[in-house]
Scaffold this active site. Structure first.
Site, PDB file in Angstrom:
ATOM      1  N   PHE A 179     -32.670  10.763 -11.346  1.00 60.87           N
ATOM      2  CA  PHE A 179     -31.755  11.450 -10.428  1.00 60.87           C
ATOM      3  C   PHE A 179     -32.198  11.188  -9.000  1.00 60.87           C
ATOM      4  CE2 PHE A 179     -30.274  14.911  -7.756  1.00 60.87           C
ATOM      5  CZ  PHE A 179     -28.926  14.919  -8.057  1.00 60.87           C
TER       6      PHE A 179
ATOM      7  N   ASP B 197     -39.493   8.142  -5.450  1.00 57.07           N
ATOM      8  CA  ASP B 197     -38.641   9.263  -5.070  1.00 57.07           C
ATOM      9  C   ASP B 197     -39.450  10.535  -5.296  1.00 57.07           C
ATOM     10  OD1 ASP B 197     -36.912  11.346  -4.832  1.00 57.07           O
ATOM     11  OD2 ASP B 197     -35.288  10.439  -6.003  1.00 57.07           O
TER      12      ASP B 197
ATOM     13  N   LYS C  68     -36.238  18.184  -0.210  1.00 56.90           N
ATOM     14  CA  LYS C  68     -36.416  19.521  -0.786  1.00 56.90           C
ATOM     15  C   LYS C  68     -37.395  20.416  -0.019  1.00 56.90           C
ATOM     16  CE  LYS C  68     -34.257  19.206  -5.203  1.00 56.90           C
ATOM     17  NZ  LYS C  68     -33.870  17.869  -5.617  1.00 56.90           N
TER      18      LYS C  68
HETATM   19  C1  LIG Z   1     -32.843  16.812  -5.427  1.00 58.52           C
HETATM   20  C2  LIG Z   1     -33.220  15.401  -5.572  1.00 58.52           C
HETATM   21  C3  LIG Z   1     -32.572  14.381  -4.843  1.00 58.52           C
HETATM   22  C4  LIG Z   1     -31.374  14.657  -3.967  1.00 58.52           C
HETATM   23  O1  LIG Z   1     -31.653  15.480  -2.887  1.00 58.52           O
HETATM   24  P1  LIG Z   1     -30.438  16.079  -2.015  1.00 58.52           P
HETATM   25  O2  LIG Z   1     -31.148  16.766  -0.885  1.00 58.52           O
HETATM   26  O3  LIG Z   1     -29.675  16.999  -2.889  1.00 58.52           O
HETATM   27  O4  LIG Z   1     -29.620  14.924  -1.555  1.00 58.52           O
HETATM   28  C5  LIG Z   1     -33.045  13.103  -4.969  1.00 58.52           C
HETATM   29  N1  LIG Z   1     -34.075  12.808  -5.775  1.00 58.52           N
HETATM   30  C6  LIG Z   1     -34.719  13.744  -6.488  1.00 58.52           C
HETATM   31  C7  LIG Z   1     -35.873  13.362  -7.334  1.00 58.52           C
HETATM   32  C8  LIG Z   1     -34.310  15.075  -6.428  1.00 58.52           C
HETATM   33  O5  LIG Z   1     -34.943  16.001  -7.156  1.00 58.52           O
END
Ligand SMILES: *Cc1c(COP(=O)(O)O)cnc(C)c1O
Length: 409
Positions: free
Chosen positions: A133, A218, A247
């Protein structure tokens, strides 16, 4: 037939029927004054809990001085924040934006620009993973490995081949002369808290080095202490070339960041990328405030006590309730459990809310426990007691409906 009236808020969220009015530390209070222990942290965002006095102080002080000026001008707090992130990570430079998806967009653009700058424009593909994700922009859902987020939004952007995670051979096979990078979450969050061995992540680094590819981590969810170290890559012997953060970075103020080595960032000349809001004075004040606390002596010692207490208690619950918990998942304070298929995670999360505990569902029937990093041992035990009570009520129900309470139907 009449259509249902369209709500004034675009109905893309399935919300639990609770609205919070204020928060303090690890607790939230709803409009009726009911108290909830927050093991959701706004999905791994409020690292220091709610209304942390230091964050309130720095944000108030900044609000009275300057909110926004644009990246046309110098921004003192942004430079200070970038210096500190560089000092405490592998990176040499930082681009600030406003969300995780944007941080990934920046990383993907930097990867392409890096190869372009070296006369290798054909290298544009970013190998990503099943279940991954990375956010909800077109590039992020194209890089993501869950079909449901692409449904109805196709075609996906080309150039994001997917492989099964955990298998280095599969990655090696997917590499061709158009491959630019490998993109991975060190612990998959949304798809069910799958943590990879250090040796696997180190193997990806080796493949990148052998094939002249870039490695993107990520760390939008794992970053800023969530796994028990400032960044999850610190659990390995390697570093990535690029890292996306968001986050928790500003403790609840919207901010994202893309960190990179100088080697990669050399291709990014003025004008190649930008953001109106990215790294504005308010966001940077909040993020600097978060770092003030995270970098204090002894902060991570207390996090480790919370991690150990939670792990120990969850192991006890997993043993006591084999008909409910099939597996413990995750790392540090990004942890949780997989439910027996007889239970549905969204319903279990709803039942826990009724008992005053906030958790977060994830893929693969997982329930995530994402307490703030300031969680105390007493609060961990309080959460576990609630889990225990709710699990016991499920077992009692299973027993009264004919099951033996300890085996799946
Ligand atoms: C939440 C999340 C995203 C997306 O972040 P947003 O601020 O909602 O765009 C991307 N990568 C990971 C691993 C996430 O947990």
């Amino acid at each position: 037939m009449l259509n249902a009236p369209m709500p004034s808020v675009l109905p893309v969220y399935k919300r639990y029927p609770v609205t919070f009015e204020r928060g303090e530390g690890a607790y939230l209070y709803d409009r009726e004054g009911r108290r909830y222990l927050d093991f959701s942290s706004g999905i791994a965002v409020t690292l220091l809990g709610h209304a942390h006095p230091h964050l309130v102080g720095v944000l108030k002080a900044q609000a009275e001085r300057l909110w926004h000026v644009s990246n046309l001008y110098g921004i003192e707090g942004q430079e200070q924040l970038a210096d500190r992130l560089v000092e405490h990570s592998f990176a040499d430079t930082v681009f600030f934006c406003n969300s995780g998806a944007e941080a990934l967009e920046c990383a993907i653009k930097m990867v392409r620009r890096f190869h372009h700058d070296r006369g290798q424009s054909q290298r544009h593909k970013v190998i990503a993973f099943d279940g991954a994700f990375h956010g909800r922009t077109m590039a992020a859902i194209s890089a993501g490995g869950q079909a449901k987020y692409l449904e109805g939004f196709e075609p996906a952007l080309p150039g994001f081949p997917k492989v099964a995670p955990g298998d280095l051979g599969a990655v090696a096979q997917a590499i061709d002369d158009e491959t630019a990078a490998i993109l991975i979450e060190p612990v998959q969050g949304e798809s069910g808290l799958r943590a990879w061995d250090a040796s696997y992540l180190e193997g990806l680094r080796r493949l990148c080095d052998e094939q002249d590819l870039l490695l993107i981590f990520d760390e939008v969810q794992t970053g800023l202490g969530r796994t028990g170290k400032l960044f999850a890559y610190e659990w390995t012997q390697i570093t990535p070339d690029l890292m996306a953060l968001a986050k928790g970075i500003a403790g609840g103020f919207p901010m994202g960041a893309c960190l990179a080595t100088a080697r990669v960032a050399n291709a990014m000349a003025p004008g190649t990328h930008a953001s109106t809001f990215g790294g504005n004075p308010l966001a940077c004040a909040a993020a600097n405030g978060v770092l003030d606390v995270l970098l204090e002596d002894g902060f991570f010692d207390r996090v480790h006590i919370a991690v150990e207490t939670l792990r120990h208690e969850m192991e006890r619950l997993a043993t006591a309730f084999p008909s409910i918990i099939t597996e413990l998942r995750g790392k540090g304070l990004m942890c949780g459990f997989r439910l027996n298929d007889a239970l549905v995670n969204g319903e279990v999360v709803a039942e826990l809310i009724n008992h005053g505990l906030l958790t977060v569902p994830a893929g693969d029937n997982v329930v995530r426990l994402l307490p703030p990093l300031i969680i105390s041992e007493r609060e961990v035990k309080e959460a576990v007691t609630t889990l225990e009570e709710v699990f016991q009520s499920f077992v009692d129900e299973q027993a009264s409906t004919g099951g033996d309470g300890q085996s799946a139907p």
